[in-house]
Design a protein around this motif. Structure first.
Motif, PDB file in Angstrom:
ATOM      1  N   SER A  83       0.837  -1.201   0.000  1.00 26.14           N
ATOM      2  CA  SER A  83       0.000   0.000   0.000  1.00 26.14           C
ATOM      3  C   SER A  83       0.872   1.251   0.000  1.00 26.14           C
ATOM      4  N   ASN A  99       0.942   5.794  -0.078  1.00 21.45           N
ATOM      5  CA  ASN A  99       0.210   7.041   0.103  1.00 21.45           C
ATOM      6  C   ASN A  99       0.752   8.136  -0.801  1.00 21.45           C
ATOM      7  N   ASN A 100       1.662   7.775  -1.683  1.00 21.14           N
ATOM      8  CA  ASN A 100       2.185   8.713  -2.660  1.00 21.14           C
ATOM      9  C   ASN A 100       2.600   7.909  -3.889  1.00 21.14           C
ATOM     10  N   PRO A 118      -1.779   9.275  -6.023  1.00 20.95           N
ATOM     11  CA  PRO A 118      -1.876   8.083  -5.179  1.00 20.95           C
ATOM     12  C   PRO A 118      -3.159   7.268  -5.412  1.00 20.95           C
ATOM     13  N   SER A 123       3.038   3.392   2.526  1.00 23.08           N
ATOM     14  CA  SER A 123       2.190   4.074   3.501  1.00 23.08           C
ATOM     15  C   SER A 123       2.353   3.546   4.916  1.00 23.08           C
TER      16      SER A 123
END
Lengths: 111, 111
Positions: free
Chosen positions: B28, B30-31, B50, B92
């Motif tokens: 996973s 986040n960017n 993202p 993330s």
């Protein structure tokens, strides 16, 4: 123009020497990142500073060190240089955990 | 650490053609950013994406975070689109905020 500046553009030096690369982040960005791009390793993260403090380390060699000054500019120091340290060194800046913007890079050649 | 795979590694097209570049990642994020590295070595931000879909002129990108992939579409290619396209992600799960880059797609647009 990303707003991130790096000096010098090119640097040629000999094995065993020490050099300093300089980076000024975009106005307002507190995070500075250093990356190395070489033919065999690709683009890899070296180290991150946030508001003057070291925040995270990546694949940075012990011969390399960095710091971020109160005016938020950063310097990457490379010592005891080896032929394999020849690479393009990028600085990037961002707000914390946000989009990163890259400077034009410093091309280091070690002879 | 997180793995990033880009495909295809190389792509040669005629001017005016369309192309799709793929980026798969192993965890996973986040960017997620797409970059174009031009022949002078500059890393130019294309998209910060993202999740979701964005468009900018002839370029668009889609990230399906739940399925861990992103696509970059280039339509009506021009010779100035030549260069290397990189996908880069930030895990993330915390820890280092540095981007992990794929090996890139080397795109050549022939006139």
């Amino acid at each position: 123009d990303s707003g991130v500046t790096q000096t010098p553009k090119h640097l040629i030096t000999a094995t065993g020497q020490r050099v300093t690369l300089r980076c000024s982040p975009r106005s307002g960005d507190l995070s500075v990142y250093w990356y190395q791009q070489s033919l065999d390793q690709g683009l890899q993260f070296l180290i991150q500073y946030y508001n003057g403090e070291e925040r995270a380390k990546g694949n940075i060699l012990e011969r390399f060190s960095a710091q971020q000054f109160p005016d938020l500019h950063s310097e990457l120091n490379l010592s005891s240089l080896e032929l394999g340290d020849s690479a393009l060194y990028f600085c990037a800046s961002s707000d914390l955990r946000a989009e990163q913007f890259f400077g034009p890079g410093t091309r280091l050649t070690v002879l | 650490g997180i793995q990033v795979e880009q495909s295809p590694p190389d792509l040669i097209l005629q001017e005016g053609a369309n192309s799709t570049l793929r980026c798969n990642f192993s965890d996973s994020v986040n960017n997620l950013q797409w970059f174009h590295q031009n022949p002078w070595g500059q890393l130019i931000n294309l998209f910060y994406i993202p999740s979701g879909t964005k468009q900018n002129g002839r370029l668009s990108a889609t990230t399906v975070a739940t399925e861990r992939y992103s696509l970059l579409y280039i339509s009506s290619s021009q010779t100035t689109d030549s260069g290397v396209y990189f996908c880069a992600v930030m895990y993330s799960g915390g820890g280092a905020d540095g981007l992990t880059f794929g090996k890139g797609t080397h795109l050549i647009i022939q006139p």
